[in-house]
Write a protein that holds these residues in place. Structure first.
Motif, PDB file in Angstrom:
ATOM      1  N   VAL A  17      -6.544  12.510 -11.610  1.00  0.00           N
ATOM      2  CA  VAL A  17      -6.865  11.248 -11.153  1.00  0.00           C
ATOM      3  C   VAL A  17      -5.882  10.018 -10.833  1.00  0.00           C
ATOM      4  CG1 VAL A  17      -8.431   9.102 -11.666  1.00  0.00           C
ATOM      5  CG2 VAL A  17      -9.302  11.431 -12.059  1.00  0.00           C
ATOM      6  N   ALA A  18      -5.087   9.933 -11.855  1.00  0.00           N
ATOM      7  CA  ALA A  18      -3.973   9.007 -11.625  1.00  0.00           C
ATOM      8  C   ALA A  18      -3.136   9.232 -10.375  1.00  0.00           C
ATOM      9  CB  ALA A  18      -2.923   8.778 -12.813  1.00  0.00           C
ATOM     10  N   SER A  19      -2.632  10.562 -10.131  1.00  0.00           N
ATOM     11  CA  SER A  19      -2.077  11.147  -9.187  1.00  0.00           C
ATOM     12  C   SER A  19      -3.033  10.864  -7.764  1.00  0.00           C
ATOM     13  CB  SER A  19      -1.856  12.512  -9.220  1.00  0.00           C
ATOM     14  OG  SER A  19      -1.281  12.876  -7.713  1.00  0.00           O
ATOM     15  N   VAL A  20      -3.934  10.880  -7.542  1.00  0.00           N
ATOM     16  CA  VAL A  20      -4.908  10.641  -6.318  1.00  0.00           C
ATOM     17  C   VAL A  20      -5.159   9.169  -6.038  1.00  0.00           C
ATOM     18  CG1 VAL A  20      -7.241  10.879  -5.511  1.00  0.00           C
ATOM     19  CG2 VAL A  20      -6.204  12.903  -6.623  1.00  0.00           C
ATOM     20  N   ALA A  21      -5.082   8.507  -7.355  1.00  0.00           N
ATOM     21  CA  ALA A  21      -5.190   7.104  -7.003  1.00  0.00           C
ATOM     22  C   ALA A  21      -3.988   6.512  -6.611  1.00  0.00           C
ATOM     23  CB  ALA A  21      -5.567   6.248  -8.465  1.00  0.00           C
ATOM     24  N   THR A  22      -2.636   7.030  -7.055  1.00  0.00           N
ATOM     25  CA  THR A  22      -1.497   6.630  -6.752  1.00  0.00           C
ATOM     26  C   THR A  22      -1.033   6.835  -5.266  1.00  0.00           C
ATOM     27  OG1 THR A  22      -0.650   6.705  -8.807  1.00  0.00           O
ATOM     28  CG2 THR A  22       1.039   6.566  -6.782  1.00  0.00           C
ATOM     29  N   THR A  23      -1.632   8.003  -4.703  1.00  0.00           N
ATOM     30  CA  THR A  23      -1.589   8.534  -3.274  1.00  0.00           C
ATOM     31  C   THR A  23      -2.480   7.560  -2.508  1.00  0.00           C
ATOM     32  OG1 THR A  23      -1.127  10.509  -4.114  1.00  0.00           O
ATOM     33  CG2 THR A  23      -1.779  10.378  -1.585  1.00  0.00           C
ATOM     34  N   ALA A  24      -3.636   7.441  -2.918  1.00  0.00           N
ATOM     35  CA  ALA A  24      -4.618   6.657  -1.926  1.00  0.00           C
ATOM     36  C   ALA A  24      -4.056   5.065  -1.861  1.00  0.00           C
ATOM     37  CB  ALA A  24      -5.992   6.556  -2.663  1.00  0.00           C
ATOM     38  N   THR A  78      -0.954   3.882  -1.889  1.00  0.00           N
ATOM     39  CA  THR A  78       0.170   4.040  -1.075  1.00  0.00           C
ATOM     40  C   THR A  78      -0.257   4.240   0.063  1.00  0.00           C
ATOM     41  OG1 THR A  78       1.466   5.595  -2.770  1.00  0.00           O
ATOM     42  CG2 THR A  78       2.327   5.482  -0.524  1.00  0.00           C
ATOM     43  N   VAL A  79      -1.325   4.897   0.542  1.00  0.00           N
ATOM     44  CA  VAL A  79      -1.918   5.233   1.888  1.00  0.00           C
ATOM     45  C   VAL A  79      -2.451   3.714   2.337  1.00  0.00           C
ATOM     46  CG1 VAL A  79      -3.482   6.152   3.450  1.00  0.00           C
ATOM     47  CG2 VAL A  79      -2.118   7.738   1.866  1.00  0.00           C
ATOM     48  N   LEU A  80      -3.222   3.223   1.661  1.00  0.00           N
ATOM     49  CA  LEU A  80      -3.672   1.887   1.843  1.00  0.00           C
ATOM     50  C   LEU A  80      -2.717   0.854   1.941  1.00  0.00           C
ATOM     51  CD1 LEU A  80      -6.467   0.478   2.054  1.00  0.00           C
ATOM     52  CD2 LEU A  80      -6.440  -0.077  -0.340  1.00  0.00           C
ATOM     53  N   LYS A  81      -1.752   0.868   1.122  1.00  0.00           N
ATOM     54  CA  LYS A  81      -0.959  -0.035   1.171  1.00  0.00           C
ATOM     55  C   LYS A  81       0.149  -0.090   2.639  1.00  0.00           C
ATOM     56  CE  LYS A  81       2.744  -0.318  -1.561  1.00  0.00           C
ATOM     57  NZ  LYS A  81       3.717  -0.305  -2.648  1.00  0.00           N
ATOM     58  N   ASN A  82       0.227   1.161   2.935  1.00  0.00           N
ATOM     59  CA  ASN A  82       1.061   1.163   4.244  1.00  0.00           C
ATOM     60  C   ASN A  82       0.178   1.762   5.601  1.00  0.00           C
ATOM     61  OD1 ASN A  82       3.595   0.641   3.100  1.00  0.00           O
ATOM     62  ND2 ASN A  82       3.355   2.593   2.025  1.00  0.00           N
ATOM     63  N   ARG A  83      -1.213   1.274   5.454  1.00  0.00           N
ATOM     64  CA  ARG A  83      -2.038   1.945   6.428  1.00  0.00           C
ATOM     65  C   ARG A  83      -1.699   1.564   7.913  1.00  0.00           C
ATOM     66  NH1 ARG A  83      -3.767  -2.523   4.306  1.00  0.00           N
ATOM     67  NH2 ARG A  83      -4.439  -4.458   5.692  1.00  0.00           N
ATOM     68  N   LYS A  84      -0.900   0.611   8.268  1.00  0.00           N
ATOM     69  CA  LYS A  84      -0.324   0.419   9.542  1.00  0.00           C
ATOM     70  C   LYS A  84       0.561   1.339  10.031  1.00  0.00           C
ATOM     71  CE  LYS A  84      -1.020  -4.600   9.585  1.00  0.00           C
ATOM     72  NZ  LYS A  84      -0.614  -5.979   9.537  1.00  0.00           N
ATOM     73  N   LEU A  85       1.786   1.755   8.951  1.00  0.00           N
ATOM     74  CA  LEU A  85       2.549   2.891   9.295  1.00  0.00           C
ATOM     75  C   LEU A  85       1.847   4.259   9.494  1.00  0.00           C
ATOM     76  CD1 LEU A  85       5.439   1.927   6.954  1.00  0.00           C
ATOM     77  CD2 LEU A  85       5.604   1.807   9.231  1.00  0.00           C
ATOM     78  N   VAL A  86       0.909   4.547   8.708  1.00  0.00           N
ATOM     79  CA  VAL A  86       0.048   5.531   8.591  1.00  0.00           C
ATOM     80  C   VAL A  86      -0.507   5.654  10.139  1.00  0.00           C
ATOM     81  CG1 VAL A  86      -1.531   7.152   7.453  1.00  0.00           C
ATOM     82  CG2 VAL A  86      -0.100   6.009   6.060  1.00  0.00           C
TER      83      VAL A  86
END
Length: 148
Positions: A93-100, A102-110
């Motif tokens: 759960v912690a790994s998935v939350a960290t990935t989520a 990161t994606v949210l924080k860098n949503r423009k780059l993604v």
């Protein structure tokens, strides 16, 4: 003579009574010894039954103790397995939350990367299709489908 007879009769009756008393005493002694033997046998059987019941109870108590020990070990193992499962789930759960995050924080780059990837894929497939369409045959061969 009558006196002697009476006295003989009296002696005979006394002897007869004494014999009967002795016979009764012998019979009573035999009966008492038989009863004592039976009582002793019954007492021995009762002693063996009590001993057997005592050893059976001891075996049952030992078995119950062993069963309780096994149950405690199994419970400990189950708790350990549950703890490991919870730890693994928490890590995932912690790994998935960290990935989520990161994606949210860098949503423009993604979003920019996804757009660039889709554009590159479209250009590559258009170029490959155009290349495959180009032929090295002449106009007549193309017109007849290569049968001439």
């Amino acid at each position: 003579m009558a006196t002697r007879r009476d006295s003989n009769d009296t002696d005979k009756s006394t002897d007869n009574t004494t014999d009967k008393a002795r016979t009764a005493a012998k019979t009573a002694t035999k009966a008492a010894s038989g009863t004592a033997a039976k009582a002793e046998s019954a007492g021995a059987k009762a002693g063996r039954a009590a001993e057997s019941a005592g050893s059976g109870a001891a075996r049952a108590a030992t078995g119950a103790g062993e069963t309780a020990g096994r149950a405690a070990l199994n419970t400990g193992a189950a708790l350990n397995t549950a703890r490991e499962g919870v730890t693994t789930a928490a890590t995932q759960v912690a790994s998935v939350a960290t990935t989520a995050w990161t994606v949210l924080k860098n949503r423009k780059l993604v979003a920019a990367g996804a757009t660039a990837g889709a554009t590159a894929l479209t250009v590559a497939s258009y170029a490959a299709g155009r290349r495959a369409e180009r032929s090295n045959q002449g106009p007549l061969t193309r017109l007849t489908g290569g049968r001439v």
